[in-house]
Scaffold this active site. Structure first.
Site, PDB file in Angstrom:
ATOM      1  N   GLY A  36     -33.351 -45.356  26.400  1.00 46.38           N
ATOM      2  CA  GLY A  36     -32.828 -46.325  25.249  1.00 46.38           C
ATOM      3  C   GLY A  36     -31.345 -45.798  24.774  1.00 46.38           C
ATOM      4  O   GLY A  36     -31.545 -44.724  24.155  1.00 46.38           O
ATOM      5  N   ASN A  45     -38.481 -47.855  15.191  1.00 45.99           N
ATOM      6  CA  ASN A  45     -38.837 -48.277  14.255  1.00 45.99           C
ATOM      7  C   ASN A  45     -40.281 -48.941  14.388  1.00 45.99           C
ATOM      8  O   ASN A  45     -40.649 -50.006  13.939  1.00 45.99           O
ATOM      9  CB  ASN A  45     -37.998 -49.450  13.141  1.00 45.99           C
ATOM     10  CG  ASN A  45     -37.379 -48.760  12.380  1.00 45.99           C
ATOM     11  OD1 ASN A  45     -37.342 -47.758  11.629  1.00 45.99           O
ATOM     12  ND2 ASN A  45     -35.929 -49.171  12.374  1.00 45.99           N
ATOM     13  N   LYS A  56     -40.930 -43.809   7.109  1.00 44.98           N
ATOM     14  CA  LYS A  56     -39.622 -44.747   7.372  1.00 44.98           C
ATOM     15  C   LYS A  56     -39.991 -46.077   7.081  1.00 44.98           C
ATOM     16  O   LYS A  56     -39.012 -46.755   6.455  1.00 44.98           O
ATOM     17  CB  LYS A  56     -39.356 -44.682   8.956  1.00 44.98           C
ATOM     18  CG  LYS A  56     -38.172 -45.215   9.497  1.00 44.98           C
ATOM     19  CD  LYS A  56     -37.110 -44.878   8.537  1.00 44.98           C
ATOM     20  CE  LYS A  56     -35.851 -45.401   9.074  1.00 44.98           C
ATOM     21  NZ  LYS A  56     -35.791 -46.682   9.956  1.00 44.98           N
ATOM     22  N   HIS A 110     -39.299 -46.253   3.503  1.00 45.77           N
ATOM     23  CA  HIS A 110     -38.019 -45.924   3.230  1.00 45.77           C
ATOM     24  C   HIS A 110     -37.271 -47.356   3.431  1.00 45.77           C
ATOM     25  O   HIS A 110     -36.250 -47.860   2.877  1.00 45.77           O
ATOM     26  CB  HIS A 110     -37.369 -44.962   4.413  1.00 45.77           C
ATOM     27  CG  HIS A 110     -36.073 -44.967   4.816  1.00 45.77           C
ATOM     28  ND1 HIS A 110     -35.339 -46.080   5.289  1.00 45.77           N
ATOM     29  CD2 HIS A 110     -34.917 -44.098   4.181  1.00 45.77           C
ATOM     30  CE1 HIS A 110     -34.089 -45.684   5.291  1.00 45.77           C
ATOM     31  NE2 HIS A 110     -33.700 -44.623   4.634  1.00 45.77           N
ATOM     32  N   GLU A 153     -34.882 -49.703   0.998  1.00 43.81           N
ATOM     33  CA  GLU A 153     -33.587 -50.162   1.314  1.00 43.81           C
ATOM     34  C   GLU A 153     -33.336 -51.498   1.126  1.00 43.81           C
ATOM     35  O   GLU A 153     -32.292 -51.768   0.498  1.00 43.81           O
ATOM     36  CB  GLU A 153     -33.331 -49.536   2.815  1.00 43.81           C
ATOM     37  CG  GLU A 153     -32.092 -49.846   3.480  1.00 43.81           C
ATOM     38  CD  GLU A 153     -31.953 -49.744   4.903  1.00 43.81           C
ATOM     39  OE1 GLU A 153     -32.276 -48.540   5.411  1.00 43.81           O
ATOM     40  OE2 GLU A 153     -31.916 -50.681   5.632  1.00 43.81           O
ATOM     41  N   TYR A 154     -34.270 -52.297   1.564  1.00 44.00           N
ATOM     42  CA  TYR A 154     -33.935 -53.786   1.328  1.00 44.00           C
ATOM     43  C   TYR A 154     -33.863 -54.084  -0.285  1.00 44.00           C
ATOM     44  O   TYR A 154     -32.934 -54.817  -0.633  1.00 44.00           O
ATOM     45  CB  TYR A 154     -35.191 -54.382   1.671  1.00 44.00           C
ATOM     46  CG  TYR A 154     -35.740 -54.569   3.078  1.00 44.00           C
ATOM     47  CD1 TYR A 154     -35.089 -53.624   3.913  1.00 44.00           C
ATOM     48  CD2 TYR A 154     -36.595 -55.419   3.435  1.00 44.00           C
ATOM     49  CE1 TYR A 154     -35.618 -53.674   5.267  1.00 44.00           C
ATOM     50  CE2 TYR A 154     -37.211 -55.626   4.939  1.00 44.00           C
ATOM     51  CZ  TYR A 154     -36.302 -54.682   5.768  1.00 44.00           C
ATOM     52  OH  TYR A 154     -37.060 -54.846   7.105  1.00 44.00           O
ATOM     53  N   ARG A 210     -33.949 -62.675   2.310  1.00 45.53           N
ATOM     54  CA  ARG A 210     -33.434 -62.416   3.725  1.00 45.53           C
ATOM     55  C   ARG A 210     -33.991 -63.788   4.605  1.00 45.53           C
ATOM     56  O   ARG A 210     -33.155 -64.336   5.182  1.00 45.53           O
ATOM     57  CB  ARG A 210     -34.044 -61.298   4.462  1.00 45.53           C
ATOM     58  CG  ARG A 210     -33.489 -60.020   4.020  1.00 45.53           C
ATOM     59  CD  ARG A 210     -33.647 -58.778   5.024  1.00 45.53           C
ATOM     60  NE  ARG A 210     -33.221 -57.767   4.252  1.00 45.53           N
ATOM     61  CZ  ARG A 210     -32.848 -56.579   4.983  1.00 45.53           C
ATOM     62  NH1 ARG A 210     -33.404 -56.321   6.093  1.00 45.53           N
ATOM     63  NH2 ARG A 210     -32.512 -55.565   4.531  1.00 45.53           N
TER      64      ARG A 210
END
Lengths: 297, 297
Positions: B7, B92, B168, B171, B175-176, B266
């Protein structure tokens, strides 16, 4: 310059300290004897009355709680003012009140600047972030003071009267939501079935992550000492400027759901005692603002 | 070490780049020809098949979208694996999926680490923040790679399998809410009757204010270019890891109202096209993640 500070609490004392080490002549007044004593210890020339302070000062810096006390204090020393003096309100006043004060004093030929001050206890050493509104010419006269008090590049003229406190009001709204955002995350991590080390997590996040910030640095400092928060109340104080920011958003036809929710959580925490997350917010407010954290059994 | 990356998109390429400049031997595979070409240009030894990549690599690093593609890819190269190979999932992925993959591979004697990667596009130069879960001994073997890819002090062992992706996930939830917090504030400032300069405000806030952060630095970068956001859609993409964080909070009996609200905004923005505030979030996601910002007339 000759700077007279009225209100020598935690923030007033730090502003005096920064002005002093940059070579300004600092006069001070406070009704609290201890605050006066602490100010004197760092070199502030303590005045016995408001009149005396105003007589010696070119710039009169108010570092008082928001509200009537500002008007009452100005009222008291108004007879001693002349049009060479500039008043700066460095507190968290409502921006609309600041506009009214500006207009009233303008009629008397006296300049009034509204100055939002951010940076908390750590600002004493690294300097503050100052957001200033009012007449541009008055701002320019006070630049030597702003420069001394602020962090490097940490002061700016925002616009007409009220805009300094306006920008600070929005800053505080953002601050509430940032604190709450971290608190929600660490609340999940603390309660996780993984027995996670929050000190380690907040530390690694400070190095290269998207969510690194000053608030996260303070969070890490707290976790270095303790991660359990036993015996600490989760009641979060404060909230006035955030409430104003929400009102202003409504007036403009906007939503600010995160700021609103953060304020709601603060209010609720007063009744319920909060949870692990609100304890973290209370500890953070203590860390940067020296605000009280209540102890519980 | 011999690192094989499967990837080679934006993030995979950056990880390859950092490993290369630190002297590792980097092999790469991608089904996309352009990605392969870009990787080859920076010195990655491009493999013609998964088997070839696995043959040459000590550590196999998956940098793929979350979901079935991870299982399908592992399935494909499973026959070529032996117990000296360690697989790292740097995407993720859902932490529960990571645990299942770990257990399945463990039975075959193969180590599997879950590694949350934060830092976005800027991580290429300054290094990433890595949160790693899995067997401690496997983690220790991969330390030379983690050290090369991460920012200084920017990697840490979180705990058993799944804990890297778990941390994560939280995290990303934080972040949002951080993005949304700034967006609400700047939305008020932009719509204020004071004609405020958001570039100036974001700049002064970076110097000494409580709300200074990496996200605010990126915000300032955006405002340096433009403050009007005309012709830009306010639709915010993404949201999967945040949704998982909310589910996890529910499972633990906790509330995460700010993360929830941010996700809701969102989703709503996809239908309505959003507002000035969501445009800022979309631009920030573009700034740090290279995520698409839609143009409108």
């Amino acid at each position: 310059m000759k700077l007279g500070i009225i209100g020598l609490g935690k923030m007033g004392n730090s502003i005096a300290y920064r002005a002093l080490i940059e070579g300004h002549d600092v006069f001070g007044f406070d009704i609290d004897k201890d605050s006066l004593k602490h100010a004197q210890e760092i070199g502030v020339k303590v005045s016995s009355s408001l009149s005396e302070l105003v007589l010696y000062s070119e710039v009169i810096w108010l570092m008082l709680p928001a509200g009537k006390i500002i008007d009452e204090t100005i009222e008291k020393f108004l007879p001693d003012l002349n049009n060479k003096k500039i008043i700066v309100d460095g507190g968290n006043s409502n921006f609309q009140d600041s506009v009214l004060r500006f207009q009233k004093l303008k009629k008397l030929g006296i300049e009034f600047l509204d100055c939002g001050v951010s940076g908390g206890l750590q600002g004493r050493e690294i300097g503050f972030c100052l957001m200033i509104g009012g007449q541009k010419s008055a701002f320019e006269q006070v630049v030597p003071i702003f420069e001394s008090i602020s962090a490097k590049n940490g002061f700016a003229y925002m616009g007409p009267s009220g805009s300094g406190h306006y920008v600070k009001m929005v800053h505080n709204g953002i601050e509430y939501a940032l604190l709450q955002a971290y608190s929600e995350g660490f609340n999940i991590l603390k309660n996780s079935e993984y027995r996670l080390n929050l000190e380690k997590i907040s530390d690694v996040w400070l190095h290269g992550s998207i969510i690194r910030s000053w608030i996260l640095e303070l969070t890490h400092k707290i976790f270095l000492k303790d991660q359990d928060f036993k015996g600490i109340s989760g009641q979060i104080g404060g909230g006035q400027t955030g409430a104003w920011a929400i009102q202003e958003a409504y007036k403009l036809g906007l939503n600010s759901p995160l700021i609103e929710k953060s304020l709601e959580i603060r209010q609720l925490s007063q009744k319920t005692g909060g949870d692990y997350g609100t304890k973290l917010v209370a500890l953070l407010r203590h860390e940067f603002g020296g605000h009280e954290v209540k102890k519980i059994d």
